[in-house]
Design a protein around this motif. Structure first.
Motif, PDB file in Angstrom:
ATOM      1  N   SER A  50      -2.993   2.422  -3.082  1.00 29.88           N
ATOM      2  CA  SER A  50      -4.392   2.108  -2.800  1.00 29.88           C
ATOM      3  C   SER A  50      -4.505   0.679  -2.295  1.00 29.88           C
ATOM      4  O   SER A  50      -3.666  -0.166  -2.613  1.00 29.88           O
ATOM      5  CB  SER A  50      -5.265   2.278  -4.050  1.00 29.88           C
ATOM      6  N   ARG A  51      -5.558   0.437  -1.538  1.00 33.94           N
ATOM      7  CA  ARG A  51      -5.776  -0.904  -0.986  1.00 33.94           C
ATOM      8  C   ARG A  51      -6.010  -1.913  -2.103  1.00 33.94           C
ATOM      9  O   ARG A  51      -5.480  -3.018  -2.075  1.00 33.94           O
ATOM     10  CB  ARG A  51      -6.986  -0.865  -0.043  1.00 33.94           C
ATOM     11  N   ALA A  70      -2.816  -2.729  -3.844  1.00 29.42           N
ATOM     12  CA  ALA A  70      -1.971  -3.518  -2.940  1.00 29.42           C
ATOM     13  C   ALA A  70      -2.430  -4.970  -2.908  1.00 29.42           C
ATOM     14  O   ALA A  70      -1.606  -5.895  -2.917  1.00 29.42           O
ATOM     15  CB  ALA A  70      -1.997  -2.922  -1.534  1.00 29.42           C
ATOM     16  N   HIS A  90       0.835  -1.211   0.000  1.00 26.69           N
ATOM     17  CA  HIS A  90       0.000   0.000   0.000  1.00 26.69           C
ATOM     18  C   HIS A  90       0.863   1.253   0.000  1.00 26.69           C
ATOM     19  O   HIS A  90       0.542   2.241  -0.681  1.00 26.69           O
ATOM     20  CB  HIS A  90      -0.920  -0.027   1.215  1.00 26.69           C
TER      21      HIS A  90
END
Length: 207
Positions: A60-61, A64, A55
């Motif tokens: 960004s999640r 990631a 991340h």
């Protein structure tokens, strides 16, 4: 550490059952079942930190998770070979960094460290401490993380793991395949380099 640069056919672990990409069970003698269990245990221990590190790099999640899923697929595809490595954690870390580099290259981006860790660290300080000049604090924090991004690779990894992600020295050493004393040595050298880069006294770069 050298790892195979080719991305393998994706194989996933569904619970404890290893399946290929057609959904068919493999190795009815149970060998792959046992291998999947060892992989699941290893993944459970490291997955959260892999996501947190990815991340900081991709920003960004969702991105990631894509990076970490690709890393897990490569690990699982060659898990028997991975288990023969001197340090499985170090080998997995090298694969994760390759996947991060590939993702950034594929999306024509630089590391998102400055936009993620710097911002959140600065905001935490702004919320937790009274500051005379909050704008100056934010500028200094962002400058610090930009300087971190310019560190040599080993120093960069140690600083991001130890100070950005708050990973204990012993775990940093495990991920990087080095001694705890070497982790601390990298920190000292990084602090000197950062102090020089930011034109501040070295004591200000201490924890």
């Amino acid at each position: 550490m050298h790892v195979d640069p080719e991305r393998p056919v994706v194989r996933v672990s569904q619970g404890a059952q290893d399946v290929d990409d057609r959904g068919d069970p493999v190795s009815p003698d149970g060998t792959d079942h046992r291998l999947a269990l060892t992989f699941d245990a290893f993944d459970a221990r490291h997955h959260t930190l892999w996501l947190r590190y990815a991340h900081t790099q991709v920003g960004s999640r969702a991105a990631a998770e894509t990076v970490v899923d690709a890393t897990c697929a490569r690990l699982l595809e060659h898990w028997p070979h991975v288990l023969t490595q001197e340090s499985v954690a170090r080998y997995a870390w090298a694969l994760l960094k390759e996947e991060v580099a590939w993702w950034l290259d594929d999306h024509d981006r630089e590391s998102a460290l400055v936009d993620t860790a710097a911002f959140h660290a600065a905001v935490r300080k702004l919320l937790n401490h009274e500051q005379r000049d909050q704008f100056d604090l934010l500028q200094r924090e962002i400058g610090l993380y930009r300087a971190i991004a310019r560190l040599p690779e080993r120093q960069y990894d140690v600083v991001v793991l130890r100070h950005v992600l708050q990973v204990p020295d012993e775990e940093v050493a495990e991920y990087m395949g080095i001694e705890v004393a070497t982790v601390r040595s990298h920190v000292r050298h990084a602090r000197r380099r950062l102090a020089k880069d930011l034109d501040v006294r070295e004591t200000e770069a201490e924890e």
